[in-house]
Design an enzyme around this catalytic site. Structure first.
Site, PDB file in Angstrom:
ATOM      1  N   HIS A  49      31.209  30.595 -22.920  1.00  0.00           N
ATOM      2  CA  HIS A  49      32.199  31.591 -23.322  1.00  0.00           C
ATOM      3  C   HIS A  49      31.600  32.602 -24.294  1.00  0.00           C
ATOM      4  O   HIS A  49      31.989  33.774 -24.303  1.00  0.00           O
ATOM      5  CB  HIS A  49      33.412  30.901 -23.949  1.00  0.00           C
ATOM      6  CG  HIS A  49      34.419  31.845 -24.505  1.00  0.00           C
ATOM      7  ND1 HIS A  49      34.578  32.064 -25.849  1.00  0.00           N
ATOM      8  CD2 HIS A  49      35.319  32.659 -23.880  1.00  0.00           C
ATOM      9  CE1 HIS A  49      35.529  32.956 -26.047  1.00  0.00           C
ATOM     10  NE2 HIS A  49      35.996  33.331 -24.881  1.00  0.00           N
ATOM     11  N   GLU A  52      30.350  35.397 -22.388  1.00  0.00           N
ATOM     12  CA  GLU A  52      31.389  36.302 -21.919  1.00  0.00           C
ATOM     13  C   GLU A  52      31.533  37.478 -22.887  1.00  0.00           C
ATOM     14  O   GLU A  52      31.883  38.592 -22.494  1.00  0.00           O
ATOM     15  CB  GLU A  52      32.713  35.547 -21.778  1.00  0.00           C
ATOM     16  CG  GLU A  52      33.842  36.388 -21.228  1.00  0.00           C
ATOM     17  CD  GLU A  52      35.170  35.650 -21.227  1.00  0.00           C
ATOM     18  OE1 GLU A  52      36.182  36.297 -21.531  1.00  0.00           O
ATOM     19  OE2 GLU A  52      35.174  34.446 -20.933  1.00  0.00           O
ATOM     20  N   HIS A  53      31.265  37.224 -24.168  1.00  0.00           N
ATOM     21  CA  HIS A  53      31.300  38.269 -25.187  1.00  0.00           C
ATOM     22  C   HIS A  53      29.960  38.994 -25.294  1.00  0.00           C
ATOM     23  O   HIS A  53      29.911  40.231 -25.326  1.00  0.00           O
ATOM     24  CB  HIS A  53      31.655  37.661 -26.546  1.00  0.00           C
ATOM     25  CG  HIS A  53      33.063  37.197 -26.659  1.00  0.00           C
ATOM     26  ND1 HIS A  53      33.982  37.765 -27.521  1.00  0.00           N
ATOM     27  CD2 HIS A  53      33.743  36.207 -26.016  1.00  0.00           C
ATOM     28  CE1 HIS A  53      35.150  37.159 -27.401  1.00  0.00           C
ATOM     29  NE2 HIS A  53      35.024  36.199 -26.492  1.00  0.00           N
ATOM     30  N   GLU A 129      39.399  33.907 -32.252  1.00  0.00           N
ATOM     31  CA  GLU A 129      40.043  33.719 -30.956  1.00  0.00           C
ATOM     32  C   GLU A 129      40.480  32.270 -30.783  1.00  0.00           C
ATOM     33  O   GLU A 129      41.581  31.991 -30.289  1.00  0.00           O
ATOM     34  CB  GLU A 129      39.091  34.122 -29.834  1.00  0.00           C
ATOM     35  CG  GLU A 129      39.678  33.977 -28.446  1.00  0.00           C
ATOM     36  CD  GLU A 129      38.679  34.302 -27.344  1.00  0.00           C
ATOM     37  OE1 GLU A 129      38.973  33.969 -26.177  1.00  0.00           O
ATOM     38  OE2 GLU A 129      37.607  34.868 -27.635  1.00  0.00           O
TER      39      GLU A 129
END
Length: 417
Positions: A49, A52-53, A129
């Site tokens: 993840h 993903e950033h 997040e």
């Protein structure tokens, strides 16, 4: 749709899938990496993840901010998503802008500039997040606890976003090593759907991706989750107004013969206000304020769960008992012909409507390719339509059992607003 799908593979291992759909002058380009939280290990949970950033933070060719500017100037849209089994990046655009997307995606496949300042900034964003999406919502932490109880050994036991302790300790060097192993053409599938031809897509793939060298052999995830031999119970106390419950069953992987019947069971139990759980929990007995869940299909052992908050004054144990009775009762009370017809109609509608949009066309094939093979998307759909009431009842009897059940209780604590 099967006849519109074309498959090729470059010498470096990149698989290329094209879905020719010339109904509008648009296209969707998607790069699917066969890497998700199942490929992680303790200490680096959440790293898939993280990418993903980080994949939007620039390369030498396209420094920070340039990627987004090019997307906006050309009227394109883009995003990414991470799951347990894969990470995908996509651009939706007018088909005459396709080469721009090829340039951007091929550049960041191995040209990513992993800068320490950008990394620290983005890790801080991801921690926030996690607080907002997992720690603050009522069911966030209990959902994590249930999954960690369902899977004791397999990497599915940790959340896709990662444990906070790992997000606070992971280093840039660990991230770089992960990138070098998994973000390679031999671990990816390029999917292009829309007003394109396979020959043109393959030519662009060769020009933009062909020179990227294949990486090392991707490590296999060889973990076998041991058989569960009794119900597992977890509890989380949180400042919430109403108690809640999650009832989960570990069920087989996507390619298992019972998976189509379990998918039909989701439609019978959940889909629409006439479904069994909705009718019982919301209408007839007024036990719950909300209801969600279903068959969450995965490459390795999957999960089927129900999540619900109790109505004021309703004991959460009573809500749990009704959920268990309805799910496990499916074995002795198979779907009626009317329920099966409704489920088949919904399945067919979902499948057909997904073919109206290039993005969803590509998503159907890309996700299945990461689990097994893109052809299984069609085989699975056909098997769902062919499933009988007896198939659904047998699958429910085999997998909705006390010995394979995990229950999570969300317990209100003082101070709730």
């Amino acid at each position: 749709m099967l006849e519109r799908v074309h498959e090729s593979r470059l010498e470096n291992g990149l698989k290329v899938l094209t879905i020719e759909n010339p109904v509008s002058p648009t296209a969707s380009l998607q790069v699917w990496y066969r890497v998700g939280s199942r490929n992680e290990s303790t200490g680096i949970t959440g790293v898939s993840h993280i990418f993903e950033h980080m994949m939007f933070k620039g390369t030498e060719k396209h420094p920070t901010g340039v990627f987004d500017r090019i997307i906006q100037e050309n009227g394109m849209s883009n995003n990414a998503f991470t799951s347990h089994d894969f990470t995908a990046y996509f651009e939706n655009m007018a088909s005459d802008r396709l080469e721009i997307a090829f340039d951007l995606e091929s550049d960041r496949m191995q040209g990513l500039r992993l800068d320490s300042e950008e990394f620290e900034s983005e890790i801080s964003v991801i921690r926030n997040e996690r607080r907002q999406t997992v720690e603050d919502p009522p069911f966030g932490l209990i959902t994590e606890e249930v999954e960690s109880a369902v899977y004791r050994v397999h990497p599915y036991r940790w959340p896709v976003i990662g444990w906070m302790s790992d997000l606070e300790s992971i280093s840039l060097e660990q991230v770089k090593r992960y990138y070098g192993v998994y973000y390679r053409p031999n671990n990816a599938t390029l999917v292009v759907a829309g007003d394109v031809t396979h020959d043109h897509v393959l030519d662009l793939a060769g020009r933009y991706f062909g020179a990227i060298p294949a990486g090392p052999a991707v490590p296999e995830v060889a973990v076998a989750e041991p058989e569960q031999r009794g119900e597992r119970i977890v509890k989380v106390r949180k400042d919430v107004q109403l108690p809640g419950v999650i009832v989960a069953y570990r069920v087989p992987e996507s390619t298992h013969g019972d998976s189509p019947a379990l998918n039909v069971a989701e439609y019978v139990l959940f889909r629409g206000r006439s479904s069994r759980l909705y009718q019982r929990l919301i209408y007839r007995e007024s036990l719950a304020t909300d209801l969600t869940g279903g068959f969450y299909i995965r490459r390795d052992p999957s999960i089927f769960f129900v999540r619900s908050a109790a109505q004021p004054g309703v004991a959460v144990e009573r809500l749990r008992a009704a959920i268990v009775e309805t799910l496990e009762g499916l074995a002795s009370a198979p779907p009626t012909e009317r329920e099966l017809e409704k489920a088949r109609n919904q399945l067919e509608a979902d499948f057909v409507f997904a073919q109206e949009h290039n993005f969803e066309l590509g998503q159907q094939l890309g996700a299945e390719e990461c689990r097994s093979s893109w052809r299984d998307a069609f085989r699975f759909h056909d098997a769902c339509l062919a499933a009988t009431a007896e198939d659904v009842a047998r699958a429910a009897g085999a997998h909705f059992q006390e010995r394979g059940r995990t229950t999570g209780y969300l317990i209100p604590e003082g101070g709730a607003a």
